[in-house]
Design an enzyme around this catalytic site. Structure first.
Site, PDB file in Angstrom:
ATOM      1  N   CYS A 196      88.412   1.271 -62.377  1.00 21.84           N
ATOM      2  CA  CYS A 196      89.783   1.766 -62.257  1.00 21.84           C
ATOM      3  C   CYS A 196      90.072   2.777 -63.362  1.00 21.84           C
ATOM      4  O   CYS A 196      89.523   3.861 -63.350  1.00 21.84           O
ATOM      5  CB  CYS A 196      90.774   0.594 -62.265  1.00 21.84           C
ATOM      6  SG  CYS A 196      92.412   1.043 -61.665  1.00 21.84           S
TER       7      CYS A 196
ATOM      8  N   HIS B  43      88.789  -3.504 -57.958  1.00 24.48           N
ATOM      9  CA  HIS B  43      88.633  -4.499 -59.024  1.00 24.48           C
ATOM     10  C   HIS B  43      87.795  -5.690 -58.572  1.00 24.48           C
ATOM     11  O   HIS B  43      88.349  -6.753 -58.248  1.00 24.48           O
ATOM     12  CB  HIS B  43      90.005  -4.992 -59.487  1.00 24.48           C
ATOM     13  CG  HIS B  43      90.785  -3.958 -60.224  1.00 24.48           C
ATOM     14  ND1 HIS B  43      90.463  -3.556 -61.501  1.00 24.48           N
ATOM     15  CD2 HIS B  43      91.851  -3.225 -59.859  1.00 24.48           C
ATOM     16  CE1 HIS B  43      91.304  -2.613 -61.897  1.00 24.48           C
ATOM     17  NE2 HIS B  43      92.164  -2.396 -60.913  1.00 24.48           N
TER      18      HIS B  43
ATOM     19  N   GLU C 101      86.332  -7.632 -60.399  1.00 22.04           N
ATOM     20  CA  GLU C 101      86.539  -8.723 -61.371  1.00 22.04           C
ATOM     21  C   GLU C 101      87.666  -9.655 -60.947  1.00 22.04           C
ATOM     22  O   GLU C 101      87.811 -10.731 -61.521  1.00 22.04           O
ATOM     23  CB  GLU C 101      86.799  -8.149 -62.772  1.00 22.04           C
ATOM     24  CG  GLU C 101      88.165  -7.472 -62.995  1.00 22.04           C
ATOM     25  CD  GLU C 101      88.186  -5.999 -62.620  1.00 22.04           C
ATOM     26  OE1 GLU C 101      87.430  -5.610 -61.713  1.00 22.04           O
ATOM     27  OE2 GLU C 101      88.985  -5.247 -63.230  1.00 22.04           O
TER      28      GLU C 101
END
Lengths: 939, 236
Positions: free
Chosen positions: B96, B200, B202
């Site tokens: 990002c 994302h 994560e």
């Protein structure tokens, strides 16, 4: 002491860089649509570019290296020539401007000498428009004159005066000899918002002290005694027009919490936020605030700093923020331009600015914005409401001892400027057509990155301080004043780090510059704390000491500008005496309405702004960050159904917490007491529906009301508090914190006062024992049974059925009554959800059963076939809004167990189907039509 | 096997550093969050690491354009150490804002412009990894994870050449949320060790984090991407 504009100097030559996006600028289409909505239909295009103004004419080599930094040639084009034609805007000197700060930092990074910078925008406008339209466009759309100035391009930029000299003089204000008329004139002239009894108390205090107050003292007393800070109404002595003495409202709420005696409550109605603990070792801080007046005149900055402020409330209890909530109330966004009251921003622009402001702060600070609601009503046109909430967590630790004599007064975070002077007194006053012009300095723009750094620094400062609070309304005067209560403090405002020079002592003391926290720090810990802050890039400065003598003293260097006994400051305000005329709402047994077309009614309800999809707003907020949002605000097969509540669980935790909101101002317009009970029920229903334990719930109350000096308005407030307390005790769900925002009124140019509908927002926070056993409202599988729990009655008062059928609305419709069986029902239902016996669950609220069924079908993209209805009268069965009801999807093999456990009243209405139809007796609609109505055809 | 040490770099305004550190821990790395100022003060910190993550967020409030200030500070502060780290073949990932930063430093091709919608968007996407040089996405099964950005529209003058060079590492599958050219969600440098992506992964490292987990959705973990990066760092 007059409010002065920030000092600036105008400079002619300088330099300027205009930066344009390659291809269409993404802002352009939105601006054009807004212009058309404002009635400026002849505008055919608006193009926008960013402008950086430099104070000095820069050498060519400096221009070249700056352009290399400021312009990405893949995305942008740039020019050092000033454009002619069009309109330009510039942020007023002193308004928080992160872009200007970044340009300065970038220049320093590439080795250029220090430069003075301002930023703005250039707008090119196309279409058959005249000069007058130009001006209207600038005033109503392109520039918010609270924070920006505008002119025909090229604008002559203004810069902050970096060499301003502060006037350090102190004025004494004569109060001791003034008569009542003169006292009131003084209050009005200085915007003190004090009443006569309070002014008398101040005059008497200074007569006894044998001197006149300084301007700083007077202003500090006004801030501390403001409705916003001291809750005069909630602490007032209230008598009804029938002579009945009413227990002060805040006392009632506290008493109900004491009566419930929930073991989870750690701190209620003390300090910045309520604190509960559902799991040993962890505490949760929770708080919600309003930022209504600022959002009305500068929607972006108002909501932006509302979010920043409530996060600081949680930080002020030494908790680490983990999530944000927001509840927004706007006027109709399709309001005809000629119906807009004078001096009021169009609801469309308010909505756009408020949503952008919430998104900007929450997204940048890195917290998920998870739960909320958006309401539309004409009553919010001049007075939009913005509620922002925050939840934080901490390891359960010994309570902070509070400031000790000798501790340092430390301010951490952002620098102090003229931002937001007198916000507390401003928010306690009525607005009128001139509010936006005169209140400019009361509104601020936030800087979420600074607050993020303070959060990070505080995480490493645990154990290094004895007390902490946030700088909110009233600035240092409130923060230090509160902390010093009973202890005393001696503060030198000349030590405060400033954004720019030239601030007078009172301005430093009262500034509401954002992103600041105040700590009491033992001198032995100060070097360590200072080093931690330096590591995180956060400024922290000792301004003085807590003394132990109970006196608050403020100096500017050697010059003392304030000396106040903290007992007088906090306890000297005379209790307000107020009169309430209690409401007599309809409580009879009205005839049920006869509706001709139930299918058309359902579609009208689904497309009503209050019920229709809020996806376009919700997706502007990051609700994924931290990886803890398990039940999101949008759920279902295509992620476009609204969840009842949200569930948060840290990735390492098995348990979680649910957050639910209850709000219904339309009930409040008819029956404030039942409204309060209903919205408590709704908030709890919403957390139960997602898997929370109803025996482990805490509540927040947030009241936005009209002027309580009107007897009927106060009567409604008294009734609502009564409803809150009754409900809290019925559900054993204690209130742990609350806030009231009164005087949400607009004085129209017609001389009429327009109050907001009585708007009580209840936030429920509840324990979810198993974060893997959450439930969402989307239908899961064909063949499952649909079971309604709870009772349905002819209850249409304030209903959305009434909104879409105003012609059927009689005066005697009753607001839904409390359901005394609901608390036990929710506990039994929770046991079933916890045991995995419920596949989907949805509460019945606006629009009743028919809307709830449709929402479950839409979210799951499955059909329903209903053959049994909960009331003999069809319209009542489909659209009544009775409390205490939930709709559950249950697998056939669990149906008997479900019915036995959940108890009466429960009714199997029908089944989930693969057929794309909502098939209900008297109301059969295709799933596609439901989706189209709910989403406005966007799916 | 020793866990590779991963430096998670955070600038003022970085806010997904803890999320990605948690993901790296699950994937078998030892993650350490390092503030930009700390790295500038001691660039040798990188020499002790085997992986580098430039984490997501709003560094410097996105002033002047997302990632602009951070890439400037990185280039001027620790440019040489960073170049040496990449030249040493250590895996680097920018997520990002980190992706925006790595394009700003020139380590990755192209740039990220404003979303076609004109505003920030938070929604889930599906990613597919075409055959590429990227060491992070080798044999990667499709990943489902959220985006949360306002400036994620990938811009490149010659996306066909980029694909031909094996530098298109991830594409949006089914729905391109932001108008990125050629549906590109992530690209790598010519060596394949540096990956930048807007979504994302994560935030999808546990099955229960999937929004349709309650509807029985399985698979698509973003964790696999970090596991692949850790495996590469360990085996090289």
């Amino acid at each position: 002491m007059t409010l002065v504009a920030p000092s600036f100097v105008a400079v002619a030559p300088g330099a300027r860089l205009t930066i344009r996006t390659k291809g269409p600028d993404p802002r352009a289409a939105g601006l054009l649509a807004d212009a058309h909505a404002l009635g400026l239909s002849r505008v055919t295009a608006i193009d926008v570019a960013d402008v950086v103004f430099f104070h000095d004419a820069l050498p060519v080599e400096h221009r070249t290296s700056l352009e290399a930094v400021l312009v990405d040639p893949l995305l942008q084009t740039a020019s050092w020539d000033a454009p002619t034609g069009g309109i330009e805007t510039e942020l007023l000197p002193g308004v928080t401007d992160p872009t200007a700060a970044a340009v300065q930092l970038a220049a320093a990074t590439v080795g250029l000498p220090a430069i003075t910078v301002a930023t703005g925008k250039h707008f090119s406008i196309a279409g058959d428009i005249e000069a007058a339209d130009h001006a209207a466009l600038a005033r109503r759309l392109l520039a918010n004159q609270v924070i920006e100035r505008w002119g025909d391009a090229p604008i002559d930029p203004h810069f902050i005066d970096a060499d301003a000299i502060a006037d350090r003089s102190v004025d004494h204000v004569a109060v001791r000899t003034l008569d009542d008329r003169e006292l009131l004139a003084l209050s009005s002239e200085r915007g003190l918002s004090l009443d006569l009894a309070e002014l008398h108390a101040i005059a008497a205090h200074y007569r006894a002290a044998d001197r006149e107050p300084t301007d700083v003292e007077l202003e500090t007393l006004a801030q501390t005694w403001s409705e916003h800070c001291s809750h005069k109404t909630f602490r007032a002595r209230i008598t009804t027009t029938h002579g009945r003495e009413v227990t002060p409202l805040l006392r009632q709420l506290r008493d109900s919490t004491d009566t419930i005696a929930a073991p989870s409550v750690r701190s209620a109605f003390v300090g910045n936020a309520g604190i509960v603990s559902f799991v040993p070792g962890t505490t949760i801080a929770v708080k919600a605030e309003t930022h209504n007046h600022p959002s009305a005149i500068e929607p972006f900055g108002g909501s932006n700093t509302g979010v920043g402020g409530v996060i600081r409330d949680v930080m002020g209890t030494a908790h680490h923020p983990i999530a944000i909530t927001d509840i927004l109330c706007f006027g109709p966004t399709d309001l005809a331009p000629d119906e807009l009251p004078e001096g009021v921003l169009h609801p469309r622009l308010i909505e756009r600015g408020v949503v952008a402001g919430v998104a900007d702060y929450g997204n940048k600070i890195g917290l998920p914005t998870v739960a909320g609601a958006v309401l539309y009503d004409r009553g919010y046109t001049a007075n939009p409401l913005v509620y922002a909430g925050c939840i934080g967590v901490a390891r359960e630790a010994a309570e902070l001892p509070g400031p000790q004599p000798g501790d340092l007064v430390v301010v951490m975070g952002g620098r102090t400027g003229r931002d937001g002077l007198r916000g507390a007194t401003f928010s306690s006053a009525t607005m009128d057509a001139t509010t936006g012009d005169v209140a400019g300095a009361s509104v601020q723009i936030g800087d979420p990155i600074v607050e993020k750094l303070v959060i990070d620094a505080m995480a490493d400062c645990l154990g290094l301080y004895t007390a902490v609070t946030d700088c909110g309304a009233g600035g240092l005067s409130s923060a230090v004043g509160e902390m010093a209560e009973g202890v005393g403090a001696d503060v030198d405002v000349a030590l405060a780090p400033l954004k720019y020079p030239g601030l007078r002592p009172w301005e430093v003391w009262l500034s509401e510059a954002q992103e600041r926290m105040v700590f009491a720090v033992p001198p032995a810990q100060w070097p360590h704390m200072h080093a931690v802050c330096a590591r995180h890039g956060v400024e922290a400065t000792a301004l003085g000491t807590f003394t132990g003598d109970g006196m608050l003293r403020v100096r500017a260097g050697d010059l003392q500008v304030l000396e106040l006994d903290t007992h007088f400051l906090h306890d000297g305000r005379p209790q307000r005496s107020m009169v309430a005329e209690m409401p007599a709402p309809p409580r009879g047994a009205p005839a049920p309405p006869e509706c001709a077309d139930h299918a058309a009614t359902l579609l009208a309800l689904l497309s009503h702004p209050n019920i229709a999809s809020k996806e376009r707003i919700i997706r502007r907020y990051d609700h994924e960050i931290l990886g803890a949002t398990l039940v999101r605000p949008l759920v279902g097969a295509r992620h476009d159904g609204h969840a009842d509540g949200v569930v948060l669980a840290r990735p390492t935790d098995l348990h979680g917490m649910a957050i639910g909101i209850g709000v219904n101002p339309w009930f409040g317009l008819i029956d404030a007491e039942r409204m309060a009970h209903s919205v408590v029920d709704e908030a709890i229903r919403n957390v139960v529906a997602v898997g929370a334990d109803p025996s482990q719930v805490a509540l927040l109350d947030n009241f936005s009301w009209g002027d309580p000096r009107r007897h009927t308005t106060l009567g409604d407030l008294v009734a609502a508090v009564q409803g809150c307390c009754d409900a809290a005790e019925a559900y054993a769900a204690p209130f742990v914190s609350g806030k009231d925002s009164l005087n949400n009124e607009y004085l129209g140019s017609d001389g009429q006062r327009h109050a907001v509908p009585p708007t009580l927002v209840i936030t429920a926070i509840a324990h979810v024992p198993n974060a893997d056993a959450t439930v969402t409202p989307d239908l899961k599988e064909a063949g499952n049974a649909l079971v309604l729990v709870g009772s349905t009655a002819v209850e249409f008062g304030g209903s959305h059925f009434g909104h879409v059928h105003p012609e059927l609305r009689p005066a005697d419709w009753t607001v839904p009554a409390p359901d005394p069986a609901a608390p036990a029902r929710y506990r039994r239902l929770h046991a079933l959800i916890h045991g995995g016996r419920v596949r989907a669950c949805h509460d019945l609220s606006e629009g009743g059963l028919a809307v709830a069924l449709a929402e479950m079908a839409i979210a799951g993209r499955l059909g329903v076939a209903i053959d049994t209805l909960p009331h003999a009268h069809l319209t009542t069965a489909l659209f009544a809004e009775s409390n205490g009801r939930l709709l559950c999807e249950v697998a056939p093999q669990h149906l008997d167990e479900f019915l036995t456990t959940v108890g009466e009243p429960a009714m199997v209405l029908g089944t989930v189907t693969d057929d794309p139809w909502m098939s209900v007796p008297g109301c059969t609609v295709a799933l596609d039509a439901l989706v189209a109505a709910f989403t406005g055809g966007s799916r | 096997m020793n866990a590779p040490c991963a430096v998670v770099l955070a600038a003022p305004g970085t806010n997904r550093d803890h999320d990605v550190a948690f993901a790296l821990g699950l994937a078998g790395a030892e993650a350490r969050i390092v503030l930009l100022a700390e790295l500038v003060a001691e660039p040798t910190l990188l020499q002790r690491a085997q992986m580098l993550v430039v984490a997501g967020g709003f560094s410097y409030a996105d002033a002047l354009g997302a990632g602009r200030m951070w890439s400037l500070a990185l280039s001027h502060g620790v440019g040489d150490s960073l170049t040496a780290f990449v030249a040493g073949g250590n895996p680097v990932i920018g997520i990002c804002n980190g992706f925006q930063v790595l394009t700003g430093t020139g380590l990755l091709p192209g740039a990220l412009g404003h979303n076609a919608s004109g505003h920030f968007q938070c929604e889930w996407v599906r990613l597919e990894a075409p055959a590429s040089r990227c060491v992070w996405t080798r044999d990667l099964a499709p990943v489902e994870c959220p985006i949360a950005h306002g400036e994620g529209r990938y811009v490149h003058a010659d996306p066909a050449a980029l694909a031909a060079a094996g530098q298109v590492a991830l594409r949006y599958a089914g729905h391109n949320p932001n108008g990125s050219v050629d549906d590109i969600a992530g690209v790598c440098d010519p060596t394949g060790v540096v990956l930048g992506l807007m979504p994302h992964p994560e935030n999808h490292v546990l099955a229960r984090q999937h929004p349709r987990h309650v509807r029985g959705a399985v698979g698509g973990l973003g964790l696999a991407l970090f596991e692949q990066g850790v495996r590469y760092a360990h085996e090289r």
